[in-house]
Design an enzyme around this catalytic site. Structure first.
Site, PDB file in Angstrom:
ATOM      1  N   TRP A 279      27.071 100.877  76.769  1.00  0.00           N
ATOM      2  CA  TRP A 279      27.620 100.711  77.938  1.00  0.00           C
ATOM      3  C   TRP A 279      29.368 101.092  77.591  1.00  0.00           C
ATOM      4  O   TRP A 279      30.167 101.533  78.284  1.00  0.00           O
ATOM      5  CB  TRP A 279      27.675  99.416  78.649  1.00  0.00           C
ATOM      6  CG  TRP A 279      26.775  99.473  79.787  1.00  0.00           C
ATOM      7  CD1 TRP A 279      25.314  98.791  79.404  1.00  0.00           C
ATOM      8  CD2 TRP A 279      26.737  99.854  80.958  1.00  0.00           C
ATOM      9  NE1 TRP A 279      24.853  98.955  80.450  1.00  0.00           N
ATOM     10  CE2 TRP A 279      25.358  99.667  81.565  1.00  0.00           C
ATOM     11  CE3 TRP A 279      27.626 100.393  81.839  1.00  0.00           C
ATOM     12  CZ2 TRP A 279      25.067 100.015  82.869  1.00  0.00           C
ATOM     13  CZ3 TRP A 279      27.223 100.711  83.174  1.00  0.00           C
ATOM     14  CH2 TRP A 279      25.958 100.480  83.534  1.00  0.00           C
ATOM     15  N   ASN A 343      30.258  87.411  79.624  1.00  0.00           N
ATOM     16  CA  ASN A 343      29.858  88.428  80.330  1.00  0.00           C
ATOM     17  C   ASN A 343      29.481  88.264  81.969  1.00  0.00           C
ATOM     18  O   ASN A 343      29.898  89.022  82.746  1.00  0.00           O
ATOM     19  CB  ASN A 343      29.175  89.594  79.888  1.00  0.00           C
ATOM     20  CG  ASN A 343      29.189  90.941  80.473  1.00  0.00           C
ATOM     21  OD1 ASN A 343      30.418  91.386  81.051  1.00  0.00           O
ATOM     22  ND2 ASN A 343      28.076  91.567  80.822  1.00  0.00           N
ATOM     23  N   TRP A 361      40.315  95.319  93.637  1.00  0.00           N
ATOM     24  CA  TRP A 361      40.008  95.451  92.450  1.00  0.00           C
ATOM     25  C   TRP A 361      41.088  95.452  91.456  1.00  0.00           C
ATOM     26  O   TRP A 361      41.175  94.894  90.311  1.00  0.00           O
ATOM     27  CB  TRP A 361      38.896  96.096  92.422  1.00  0.00           C
ATOM     28  CG  TRP A 361      38.766  97.546  92.107  1.00  0.00           C
ATOM     29  CD1 TRP A 361      38.642  98.412  93.328  1.00  0.00           C
ATOM     30  CD2 TRP A 361      39.446  98.320  91.129  1.00  0.00           C
ATOM     31  NE1 TRP A 361      38.805  99.747  92.879  1.00  0.00           N
ATOM     32  CE2 TRP A 361      39.397  99.785  91.547  1.00  0.00           C
ATOM     33  CE3 TRP A 361      39.975  98.321  89.938  1.00  0.00           C
ATOM     34  CZ2 TRP A 361      39.857 100.919  90.932  1.00  0.00           C
ATOM     35  CZ3 TRP A 361      40.371  99.540  89.233  1.00  0.00           C
ATOM     36  CH2 TRP A 361      40.204 100.641  89.801  1.00  0.00           C
ATOM     37  N   TRP A 384      35.582  96.507  86.476  1.00  0.00           N
ATOM     38  CA  TRP A 384      35.947  96.294  87.845  1.00  0.00           C
ATOM     39  C   TRP A 384      35.366  97.474  89.048  1.00  0.00           C
ATOM     40  O   TRP A 384      35.052  96.922  90.008  1.00  0.00           O
ATOM     41  CB  TRP A 384      37.659  96.327  87.687  1.00  0.00           C
ATOM     42  CG  TRP A 384      37.942  94.972  87.277  1.00  0.00           C
ATOM     43  CD1 TRP A 384      38.335  94.588  86.052  1.00  0.00           C
ATOM     44  CD2 TRP A 384      38.099  93.707  88.017  1.00  0.00           C
ATOM     45  NE1 TRP A 384      38.621  93.300  85.822  1.00  0.00           N
ATOM     46  CE2 TRP A 384      38.233  92.857  87.135  1.00  0.00           C
ATOM     47  CE3 TRP A 384      37.487  93.362  89.386  1.00  0.00           C
ATOM     48  CZ2 TRP A 384      38.569  91.330  87.439  1.00  0.00           C
ATOM     49  CZ3 TRP A 384      37.972  92.014  89.527  1.00  0.00           C
ATOM     50  CH2 TRP A 384      38.513  90.940  88.826  1.00  0.00           C
TER      51      TRP A 384
END
Length: 471
Positions: A279, A343, A361, A384
């Site tokens: 990721w 997380n 955001w 986000w």
DNA sequence: TGCTCGTTCGA
DNA sequence: CGAACGAGC
């Protein structure tokens, strides 16, 4: 005697450090340099928590270099001007550094590279922080990846465990007029950072230590433990990775070596963790190919989304952990106190801000930028945009986290809630998860009533998303 | 890497 | 009456 300058930025380590290794291999003398130049980072100069980390990481790097008989030359100013001056002062024929991937850094580094080459200095950059350069990976249609799973499948098949290089022996040289690290004024004037110092050990040696702790945890049960915010079941390597105190290759190599020593039938699966590093790679891939996304919606349909008007009072309650929703408040206070948040809890507090409060955001991204020790433009942007639904391969818009059921599921005993919400310390589940159901508890603890009704605000978010889609 | 609601199924 | 499951948001 040929001399090379190694320009340190966010690669604050000596082992597996390609620019440093190359410099030591090809030149007799090496000048390690750090140039503090926040004005070159545009809107995304390091935030307060990040600066704290940077200070301690530089101190660690300096002390390691000193043990080697070398020294980090610290400066502030324009990077190119300082490098030119040092080239002149030392007679260096080469400047080496490791790449960064933020748009402003890329622009700055290209200018520096061109200018140095023009004056006959060898300027070379290296990859120190990614498994794969963002431009080296594309779909069959020769386009950047926009979806994680195919990106990861492609990267994963090419990933091999390679031994990282060890630290080179450095023949350093000293140059006059370097600054002490304190002179960079990275630490806060008001010492609010004691929580950070208790929670972390910045620097390459701290990174190595964190990796060793994680190797033991990973060997037991990362797959389930990583979801429990009360436990340190995650790697907690993110700030070390951000500052380049350790590389994905070093982590991969260490974990692979550790698990290979375990009996095959009981060998833990490191794939879920490697996927998390995947990721991180994906975030850098996206930032490189879509450099506007730190502020612009990846999915431009979201430009029409009906956010609530900016509301400083709401935002402040969220920032300070006084929303009246226990898991949200616990997370926001953990962030403020330690510079880090688990997380799973990040996803929950972000969902609450973007969906239940329907604040843009951007506000969340900026607050995280200033308060996280692992603030990283690529990861922060992806996170986000993922939560708000506007991102590449984002969570579907209708996925709204319920902070109560998340807490019931992942903090069933309320251990995490009690740790960060001292006023609720004598409450226990089920009321600890929903303190508003006990008026007496709210009154005696002083814990606030919820600032919004979770059910109503969820429904309002869904209808706002629905009308955006219809438009 | 979700939530909610409605339905069904079994105690 | 609650757990389990699927559909739709």
């Amino acid at each position: 005697m040929s001399t090379a300058i190694v320009w340190f930025r966010r690669d604050l380590r000596l082992a597996d450090q390609p620019a440093l290794s190359a410099a030591c291999a090809a030149h007799e003398r090496v000048l390690p340099v750090y140039i503090h130049a926040p004005h070159e980072e545009g809107a995304w100069a390091p935030g307060a928590a990040s600066r704290c980390w940077l200070h301690h990481s530089l101190v660690d790097l300096q002390s390691q270099l000193r043990e080697q008989g070398a020294s980090l030359h610290v400066r502030r100013g324009d990077s190119l001007a300082v490098l030119r001056e040092l080239v002149h002062a030392t007679g260096a024929t080469a400047v080496y550094w490791n790449r960064l991937y933020e748009p402003t850094a890329i622009a700055r580094d290209s200018t520096v590279k061109a200018a140095l080459r023009e004056q006959g200095v060898e300027a070379r950059s290296f990859n120190a922080s990614l498994w794969c350069e963002p431009w080296q990976r594309e779909t069959r249609q020769q386009a950047p990846y926009r979806v994680f799973t195919p990106f990861w499948r492609s990267l994963r098949t090419q990933l091999s465990v390679t031994a990282p290089s060890t630290r080179p022996s450095i023949h350093g040289l000293e140059v006059a007029d370097g600054l002490p690290i304190d002179a960079l004024e990275l630490l806060p004037a008001i010492p609010w950072d004691s929580g950070l110092r208790e929670a972390w050990r910045p620097g390459e040696r701290g990174a190595r230590e964190a990796l060793e702790v994680f190797e033991d945890d990973a060997v037991t049960d990362y797959a389930t433990a990583r979801d429990l915010p009360a436990r340190h079941g995650t790697s907690r390597l993110s700030p070390h990775l951000h500052f380049g105190e350790i590389s994905p290759r070093q982590i991969h190599h260490a974990l692979a070596a550790r698990v290979s020593a375990i009996d095959a039938r009981r060998r833990p699966d490191i794939e879920p963790f490697l996927r998390e590093l995947g990721w991180r790679e994906f975030a850098h891939h996206l930032l490189y190919h879509f450099p506007a996304t730190p502020t612009a919606n990846f999915d431009r349909r979201f430009d029409r989304f009906a956010w609530e008007a900016d509301d400083n009072a709401s935002l402040e309650r969220w920032q300070q952990g006084r929303t009246g929703i226990p898991l949200v408040d616990a997370g926001m206070r953990e962030l403020w106190h330690t510079g880090w948040m688990h997380n799973r809890v990040r996803m929950v507090v972000a969902s609450f801000l973007c969906k239940n409060l329907r604040q843009h955001w951007h506000h969340g991204a900026r607050w995280f930028w200033d308060t996280l020790v692992d603030a990283d433009l690529a990861n922060n942007t992806l996170g986000w945009q993922w939560v708000s639904g506007s991102g590449a391969d984002a969570a579907p818009y209708f996925r709204v986290f319920n902070p109560v059921s998340q807490a019931q599921k992942f903090d069933a005993q309320g251990e995490y809630l009690r740790r960060w919400l001292p006023e609720l310390r004598d409450a226990s589940p089920p009321l600890l998860h929903e303190p508003w159901k006990d008026a007496a508890l709210l009154k005696r603890s002083g814990y606030p009533a919820p600032m919004v009704d979770l059910g109503d605000s969820r429904a309002a978010a869904l209808s706002a998303y629905q009308s955006m889609r219809g438009a």
